[in-house]
Design a protein around this motif. Structure first.
Motif, PDB file in Angstrom:
ATOM      1  N   ALA A  39       0.789  -1.134  -0.063  1.00 42.35           N
ATOM      2  CA  ALA A  39       0.216   0.046   0.023  1.00 42.35           C
ATOM      3  C   ALA A  39       0.838   1.310  -0.030  1.00 42.35           C
ATOM      4  O   ALA A  39       0.650   2.151  -0.810  1.00 42.35           O
ATOM      5  CB  ALA A  39      -1.081  -0.016   1.174  1.00 42.35           C
ATOM      6  N   ARG A  40       2.058   1.268   0.820  1.00 44.93           N
ATOM      7  CA  ARG A  40       2.719   2.394   0.757  1.00 44.93           C
ATOM      8  C   ARG A  40       3.529   2.692  -0.505  1.00 44.93           C
ATOM      9  O   ARG A  40       3.713   3.795  -0.893  1.00 44.93           O
ATOM     10  CB  ARG A  40       3.840   2.349   1.866  1.00 44.93           C
ATOM     11  N   SER A  41       4.010   1.631  -1.268  1.00 39.65           N
ATOM     12  CA  SER A  41       4.644   1.560  -2.383  1.00 39.65           C
ATOM     13  C   SER A  41       3.684   2.103  -3.411  1.00 39.65           C
ATOM     14  O   SER A  41       4.219   2.655  -4.477  1.00 39.65           O
ATOM     15  CB  SER A  41       5.082   0.219  -2.910  1.00 39.65           C
ATOM     16  N   LYS A  42       2.370   2.098  -3.278  1.00 41.92           N
ATOM     17  CA  LYS A  42       1.421   3.101  -4.398  1.00 41.92           C
ATOM     18  C   LYS A  42       1.254   4.344  -3.873  1.00 41.92           C
ATOM     19  O   LYS A  42       0.101   4.885  -4.262  1.00 41.92           O
ATOM     20  CB  LYS A  42       0.276   1.829  -4.278  1.00 41.92           C
ATOM     21  N   ASP A 109       2.810  -3.719 -11.701  1.00 47.49           N
ATOM     22  CA  ASP A 109       3.937  -3.110 -12.151  1.00 47.49           C
ATOM     23  C   ASP A 109       5.208  -4.011 -11.529  1.00 47.49           C
ATOM     24  O   ASP A 109       5.280  -4.509 -10.618  1.00 47.49           O
ATOM     25  CB  ASP A 109       4.296  -1.697 -11.888  1.00 47.49           C
ATOM     26  N   PRO A 110       6.478  -3.842 -12.305  1.00 45.88           N
ATOM     27  CA  PRO A 110       7.720  -4.885 -11.825  1.00 45.88           C
ATOM     28  C   PRO A 110       8.014  -4.354 -10.569  1.00 45.88           C
ATOM     29  O   PRO A 110       8.583  -5.097  -9.668  1.00 45.88           O
ATOM     30  CB  PRO A 110       8.786  -4.282 -12.742  1.00 45.88           C
ATOM     31  N   MET A 117       7.450  -9.542  -3.536  1.00 48.26           N
ATOM     32  CA  MET A 117       8.322 -10.583  -3.440  1.00 48.26           C
ATOM     33  C   MET A 117       9.308 -10.620  -2.241  1.00 48.26           C
ATOM     34  O   MET A 117       9.476 -11.588  -1.316  1.00 48.26           O
ATOM     35  CB  MET A 117       8.931 -11.031  -4.688  1.00 48.26           C
ATOM     36  N   ASN A 118       9.896  -9.449  -2.227  1.00 52.81           N
ATOM     37  CA  ASN A 118      10.908  -9.180  -1.178  1.00 52.81           C
ATOM     38  C   ASN A 118      10.214  -9.269   0.484  1.00 52.81           C
ATOM     39  O   ASN A 118      10.781  -9.933   1.083  1.00 52.81           O
ATOM     40  CB  ASN A 118      11.679  -7.907  -1.141  1.00 52.81           C
TER      41      ASN A 118
END
Length: 202
Positions: A39-42, A109-110, A117-118
């Motif tokens: 969520a934070r990555s978005k 998105d990659p 995955m990490n």
């Protein structure tokens, strides 16, 4: 009709479906960091990410009585990723006017896939650590934690535990071997994980 859930830790989901509150707590603490990180990555702030975590957990809670395990379905990791994306879309729709051409699902998105995955690998390492803890003595595990994980000097660990420095070294060696064995098996069972094993080389 019953909802079918891809296999994860089957025992954990079975306990959840029976209403085991302790297992719900385990489920929350196990998966919430992964959900929050995505969520934070978005671009969502901490408060919004917390909301996504709660919405994903509520989704599982509402359907907990209909858990069915079907190995033929996608891995639980994939299923959880989809639920997270859906809940982020729902959150954004509640908090802004949605354009008519807005996609029904967030594009994969990659960068987000890599982050996901990490985070999943961190979860797997924690699971492997729990397995390790059950396979060695408390003293061995504590020496491993203090010396190999927390990077405390072997001499201080030995003094604290009342053992020899060599015993501290041996604890690390034994635990590294077991962790490597556990993670290698996980890689074999799920090749997409690609867990890095070199850190457990001696």
């Amino acid at each position: 009709m019953s909802v079918k859930y891809p296999t994860t830790s089957g025992t954990l989901l079975e306990k959840i479906s029976s209403g085991d509150e302790i297992s719900w707590d385990e489920f929350y603490h196990k998966y919430s960091p992964v959900i929050h990180a995505v969520a934070r990555s978005k671009g969502l702030n901490t408060h919004a990410a917390d909301d996504i975590v709660q919405q994903v957990m509520l989704h599982f809670f509402k359907q907990s009585k209909t858990f069915k395990f079907d190995p033929a379905l996608a891995r639980f990791r994939t299923y959880l990723s989809r639920i997270i994306r859906w809940k982020i879309i729902d959150f954004c729709r509640r908090n802004r006017e949605v354009a008519a051409d807005e996609p029904e699902e967030l594009p994969v998105d990659p960068a987000t896939d890599t982050l996901y995955m990490n985070e999943w690998r961190k979860l797997i390492i924690a699971e492997a650590g729990n397995i390790l803890k059950q396979r060695v003595s408390p003293e061995t595990f504590q020496a491993y934690q203090l010396y190999a994980i927390q990077n405390r000097p072997a001499e201080k660990v030995a003094a604290f535990l009342g053992c020899s420095v060599n015993q501290v070294y041996q604890a690390k060696k034994r635990c590294f071997a077991i962790m490597r064995e556990i993670l290698l098996k996980m890689n074999e069972d799920d090749p997409d994980l690609q867990m890095e094993l070199s850190q457990y080389d001696l």
